[in-house]
Structure formats: C-alpha cells, structure tokens
Scaffold this motif. Structure first.
Motif, PDB file in Angstrom:
ATOM      1  N   ASP A  48       0.469  -1.238  -0.520  1.00 36.30           N
ATOM      2  CA  ASP A  48      -0.004  -0.328   0.332  1.00 36.30           C
ATOM      3  C   ASP A  48       0.783   1.269  -0.095  1.00 36.30           C
ATOM      4  O   ASP A  48       0.752   2.477  -1.306  1.00 36.30           O
ATOM      5  N   ILE A  49       2.043   1.537   1.047  1.00 35.44           N
ATOM      6  CA  ILE A  49       2.708   1.983   0.955  1.00 35.44           C
ATOM      7  C   ILE A  49       3.815   2.604  -0.952  1.00 35.44           C
ATOM      8  O   ILE A  49       3.207   3.505  -0.833  1.00 35.44           O
ATOM      9  N   MET A  50       3.883   1.475  -1.292  1.00 32.29           N
ATOM     10  CA  MET A  50       3.875   1.487  -2.406  1.00 32.29           C
ATOM     11  C   MET A  50       3.117   2.343  -3.828  1.00 32.29           C
ATOM     12  O   MET A  50       3.374   2.818  -4.486  1.00 32.29           O
ATOM     13  N   VAL A  51       2.047   1.759  -3.501  1.00 35.19           N
ATOM     14  CA  VAL A  51       0.838   2.318  -4.529  1.00 35.19           C
ATOM     15  C   VAL A  51       1.126   3.429  -3.986  1.00 35.19           C
ATOM     16  O   VAL A  51       0.502   4.775  -4.806  1.00 35.19           O
ATOM     17  N   LYS A  52       0.995   3.705  -3.017  1.00 34.19           N
ATOM     18  CA  LYS A  52       0.198   6.021  -2.515  1.00 34.19           C
ATOM     19  C   LYS A  52       1.335   6.005  -3.589  1.00 34.19           C
ATOM     20  O   LYS A  52       1.641   7.214  -3.385  1.00 34.19           O
ATOM     21  N   PHE A  53       3.260   5.900  -2.891  1.00 31.62           N
ATOM     22  CA  PHE A  53       4.807   6.419  -3.103  1.00 31.62           C
ATOM     23  C   PHE A  53       4.113   6.922  -5.435  1.00 31.62           C
ATOM     24  O   PHE A  53       4.011   7.664  -5.856  1.00 31.62           O
ATOM     25  N   CYS A  54       3.496   5.183  -5.473  1.00 36.90           N
ATOM     26  CA  CYS A  54       2.865   5.775  -7.197  1.00 36.90           C
ATOM     27  C   CYS A  54       2.235   6.674  -7.622  1.00 36.90           C
ATOM     28  O   CYS A  54       2.288   7.179  -8.643  1.00 36.90           O
ATOM     29  N   GLU A  55       1.531   6.921  -6.599  1.00 34.78           N
ATOM     30  CA  GLU A  55       0.324   7.192  -6.613  1.00 34.78           C
ATOM     31  C   GLU A  55       0.758   9.028  -6.912  1.00 34.78           C
ATOM     32  O   GLU A  55       0.195   9.565  -7.418  1.00 34.78           O
ATOM     33  N   TRP A  56       1.331   9.748  -6.028  1.00 30.98           N
ATOM     34  CA  TRP A  56       2.007  10.355  -5.627  1.00 30.98           C
ATOM     35  C   TRP A  56       2.684  10.800  -7.212  1.00 30.98           C
ATOM     36  O   TRP A  56       2.964  11.716  -8.072  1.00 30.98           O
ATOM     37  N   LEU A  82      13.359   5.192 -10.215  1.00 33.23           N
ATOM     38  CA  LEU A  82      13.904   3.550 -10.644  1.00 33.23           C
ATOM     39  C   LEU A  82      13.096   2.522  -9.340  1.00 33.23           C
ATOM     40  O   LEU A  82      12.677   1.554 -10.480  1.00 33.23           O
ATOM     41  N   ALA A  83      13.446   2.736  -7.886  1.00 26.21           N
ATOM     42  CA  ALA A  83      12.177   2.009  -7.564  1.00 26.21           C
ATOM     43  C   ALA A  83      10.627   1.647  -7.785  1.00 26.21           C
ATOM     44  O   ALA A  83      10.430   0.992  -7.843  1.00 26.21           O
ATOM     45  N   LEU A  84      10.485   3.072  -7.957  1.00 28.40           N
ATOM     46  CA  LEU A  84       8.656   2.307  -7.982  1.00 28.40           C
ATOM     47  C   LEU A  84       8.503   2.765  -9.900  1.00 28.40           C
ATOM     48  O   LEU A  84       7.269   1.699  -9.886  1.00 28.40           O
ATOM     49  N   ASP A  85       9.565   2.567 -10.355  1.00 30.16           N
ATOM     50  CA  ASP A  85       8.714   2.243 -11.537  1.00 30.16           C
ATOM     51  C   ASP A  85       9.079   0.356 -12.234  1.00 30.16           C
ATOM     52  O   ASP A  85       8.412  -0.059 -12.586  1.00 30.16           O
ATOM     53  N   ARG A  86       9.848  -0.043 -11.325  1.00 30.15           N
ATOM     54  CA  ARG A  86      10.272  -1.250 -10.822  1.00 30.15           C
ATOM     55  C   ARG A  86       8.771  -2.324 -10.303  1.00 30.15           C
ATOM     56  O   ARG A  86       8.661  -2.900 -10.356  1.00 30.15           O
ATOM     57  N   HIS A 139       6.730  -5.635 -11.133  1.00 29.23           N
ATOM     58  CA  HIS A 139       5.943  -6.110 -10.206  1.00 29.23           C
ATOM     59  C   HIS A 139       6.726  -6.810  -9.533  1.00 29.23           C
ATOM     60  O   HIS A 139       5.935  -8.140  -9.162  1.00 29.23           O
ATOM     61  N   LYS A 140       7.289  -6.458  -9.029  1.00 26.59           N
ATOM     62  CA  LYS A 140       8.922  -7.283  -7.642  1.00 26.59           C
ATOM     63  C   LYS A 140       8.126  -6.970  -6.298  1.00 26.59           C
ATOM     64  O   LYS A 140       7.147  -5.921  -6.170  1.00 26.59           O
ATOM     65  N   ALA A 141       8.460  -7.809  -5.263  1.00 25.52           N
ATOM     66  CA  ALA A 141       7.824  -7.456  -4.531  1.00 25.52           C
ATOM     67  C   ALA A 141       8.411  -5.815  -3.593  1.00 25.52           C
ATOM     68  O   ALA A 141       9.897  -5.917  -4.075  1.00 25.52           O
ATOM     69  N   PRO A 142       7.551  -5.179  -2.339  1.00 22.83           N
ATOM     70  CA  PRO A 142       7.929  -3.595  -2.836  1.00 22.83           C
ATOM     71  C   PRO A 142       9.004  -3.280  -1.548  1.00 22.83           C
ATOM     72  O   PRO A 142      10.129  -2.929  -2.161  1.00 22.83           O
ATOM     73  N   LEU A 143       9.766  -5.069  -0.888  1.00 20.85           N
ATOM     74  CA  LEU A 143      11.008  -4.471  -0.367  1.00 20.85           C
ATOM     75  C   LEU A 143      11.993  -5.180  -0.764  1.00 20.85           C
ATOM     76  O   LEU A 143      13.200  -5.343  -0.821  1.00 20.85           O
ATOM     77  N   GLU A 144      11.665  -5.781  -2.794  1.00 15.98           N
ATOM     78  CA  GLU A 144      12.525  -5.551  -3.281  1.00 15.98           C
ATOM     79  C   GLU A 144      13.427  -5.269  -4.521  1.00 15.98           C
ATOM     80  O   GLU A 144      13.552  -4.795  -5.287  1.00 15.98           O
ATOM     81  N   SER A 155      14.443   0.682   2.189  1.00  9.25           N
ATOM     82  CA  SER A 155      14.972  -0.351   0.965  1.00  9.25           C
ATOM     83  C   SER A 155      13.007   0.097   0.081  1.00  9.25           C
ATOM     84  O   SER A 155      13.430  -0.431  -0.666  1.00  9.25           O
ATOM     85  N   LEU A 156      12.363   0.203   0.423  1.00  7.78           N
ATOM     86  CA  LEU A 156      11.692   0.080  -0.881  1.00  7.78           C
ATOM     87  C   LEU A 156      12.024   1.205  -1.951  1.00  7.78           C
ATOM     88  O   LEU A 156      11.395   0.389  -3.059  1.00  7.78           O
ATOM     89  N   THR A 157      12.711   2.102  -1.618  1.00  2.01           N
ATOM     90  CA  THR A 157      13.762   2.921  -2.480  1.00  2.01           C
ATOM     91  C   THR A 157      15.200   2.910  -2.556  1.00  2.01           C
ATOM     92  O   THR A 157      15.672   3.030  -3.092  1.00  2.01           O
TER      93      THR A 157
END
Length: 316
Positions: free
Chosen positions: A77-85, A106-110, A115-120, A166-168
């Motif tokens: 969900d955190i990554m989804v919200k980062f992508c919304e930003w 790069l992390a958010l595009d990945r 569709h990588k796991a958030p912590l990867e 690690s998310l980014t």
C-alpha cells in the motif's frame, strides 16, 4: 495516547514540511551565493516556478507514507501511494509532482512495471545512497513508536525503519542513516532536550557497532562533532552528508527557526537538509516553536494536520 502525542506528530511532520518549503526556492544554490544573499524568511519561485510555502517530494512522500501507515503496516500500500504521488500528482503541494530523485523513480517503476515485491524494489548499489529514503522516514519512526508495534522489541522497530528505507534505497548505508535518525528522534520524542541527540547517537552506535558501514558515519560519533566548522560540513544529496549536516545544524543552534535557516543557507540540497533538520527541531522545540508566519504560508497546511490527526486517532 494523550493529545501531547499529537503535538509531537505535528512538530515532526510540519517541522519537516516547513524546512522543505524554506529550501525549495534555493535548491542547488551554491553556499557562496547564499552567503551574499541568505534566506531569512519563506520565499517563493527561484529554482522552481512555485509560490512561497511550496514543499517538494520530501514532504509528498512523507505524507504518502503517513497516510498509508495510519491504516496499518502494508508495504504494498505504501508503494501504491508513492506511485500515486509520482505518476498521478497526489500528495503534492500544487497538484504537480516535481524534484523526484532518480533512485526513487527507478524503484517505483520497478514496482509498477516489473511487479516486484516492495522490499525488493530499492536500489542496492553503493552509488544509490542518496538521501531519498532518509527524507521520508519520519512516519515509519512515529509508527514504530506509537502504533501497536510500539510493544515489539527494538530489533523489530529497527526492522520497520530499514524496510521503510528499502522500498527505494536498499543499500545498508541508507538503512543505517535512517536508523541513526530514528534513534535520535526516539530519544527526542521521550525527552525533548538537546542532550537526547547525544543519547540517540550513543544508542545507534551501540546497535550498529558490528556493521562495517557504520564507519561512514564516524564523524557523527566524535565528541567534538558539533565543533566542526561550517566549511567542514557538506550539504550534498549524499545520505552521509545530509545526515551530518542536519544533525550539525540542530546541535549548533538553539531554536527551530535558527536550525532550519542554518540548514537552508548551507546551500546545495537545501530543501532536504532543512526538512530532515526541521523534523528533529520540530520535536526538540515543539510545534509552537515553528514561526506562525511560516506555517500560515505553508501549502495545504490543514491537509497535513489532518493526516497527523488521522495517524494519531488510528494508533492511540
């Protein structure tokens, strides 16, 4: 939790946002330029075509994380919200995303396309140690201290901090920077006096003593760190420089206002250094220490406060 905790949330989050907004108009200015024309008040335009009080990606990502964590710990969900930003301009001051870092992008595009796991998703190379996770780590600190996770052992709390980085930014150096900052803020939240900064540094040094990466932060743990001259402090976007500059500004001033202005006038990555210093100073001196004229100019101030209140109500 009582309402004094909400006051601490506002000190940390709005202290961060105001520091960010002060630095935005002069981001990338050289120190010598600011020596001849220093920032003394909230200004507009300059580096970016936005009015006074506009904050950058530092605060946008902080708010996205705070919004998500107020509903529980869910890295997807955190990554989804980062992508919304990043892709949809949500959590922005003006309705337009700007100043996002390459490592973060790069992390958010990945995450979005591979569709990588958030912590990867976070970059793990040594050259990916910008300050992009440190600048948004405060919500993870508040969550680990005040939510139901407050009862878990310290190692569990630090795991949340490291995962948040690690998310980014997945390199150990970035994760340790976030951990050092967390230790200091934990101490300041419990006891808002300057001596708590040193207590936090001591506990961080003990926690990371077996990590060889800790040597990158060796200056922070020297007893005379606060005596370093301004010329010895760098204010680049490199995470070590940013953490050092932020803590140095906190230790060498005696008010919120002086701390963030000192951070901005170091030049270079002005918004992030001031945001990170401002989060600590907002806790040390309290929400009421932030100049009202700056708060009144801060973009979407009431929205930021509403997210603090949402987290407080969720975690209490």
């Amino acid at each position: 939790m009582d309402e004094r905790i909400l006051y601490k949330f506002k000190g940390a989050i709005l202290g961060h946002a105001v520091g960010d907004a002060l630095g935005v108009p002069v981001e990338f200015y050289e120190r010598e330029e600011l020596d001849s024309s220093p920032v003394t008040e909230m200004e507009g335009f300059g580096t970016y075509p936005f009015p006074a009080g506009t904050w950058s990606d530092d605060t946008s990502m902080t708010l996205a994380a705070l919004d998500s964590l107020s509903e529980g710990l869910n890295y997807d969900d955190i990554m989804v919200k980062f992508c919304e930003w990043l892709y949809n301009d949500k959590y922005t001051a003006t309705g337009k995303t700007f100043d996002n870092g390459i490592t973060t992008e790069l992390a958010l595009d990945r995450y979005r396309t591979e569709h990588k796991a958030p912590l990867e998703c976070g970059e793990t190379g040594e050259r990916s140690n910008g300050n992009g996770s440190l600048m948004r780590i405060i919500p993870f600190i508040l969550y680990s201290k005040y939510s139901s996770y407050s009862m878990i052992p310290l190692s569990g709390k630090m795991n949340i901090i490291h995962n948040g980085s690690s998310l980014t930014h997945g390199h150990c150096r970035s994760k340790i920077a976030c951990g050092i900052y967390a230790y200091i803020m934990y101490e300041l939240l419990d006891n808002p006096v300057k001596e708590s900064v040193y207590a936090g540094l001591e506990k961080a040094m003990d926690y990371y003593k077996s990590h060889e990466e800790l040597s990158k932060y060796s200056r922070l743990f020297q007893k005379n760190f606060h005596e370093l001259s301004r010329d010895e402090i760098k204010s680049s976007g490199y995470v070590v420089d940013t953490l050092e500059a932020s803590i140095w500004c906190l230790l060498t001033t005696d008010s919120y206002k002086d701390c963030v202005l000192k951070a901005v006038n170091l030049g270079e990555d002005t918004d992030t250094v001031a945001a990170i210093a401002g989060g600590l100073a907002g806790v040390l001196y309290g929400y009421d220490s932030i100049p009202e004229e700056w708060l009144s100019m801060l973009a979407r101030k009431e929205y930021i406060i509403s997210l603090c209140e949402k987290a407080y109500e969720s975690w209490k």
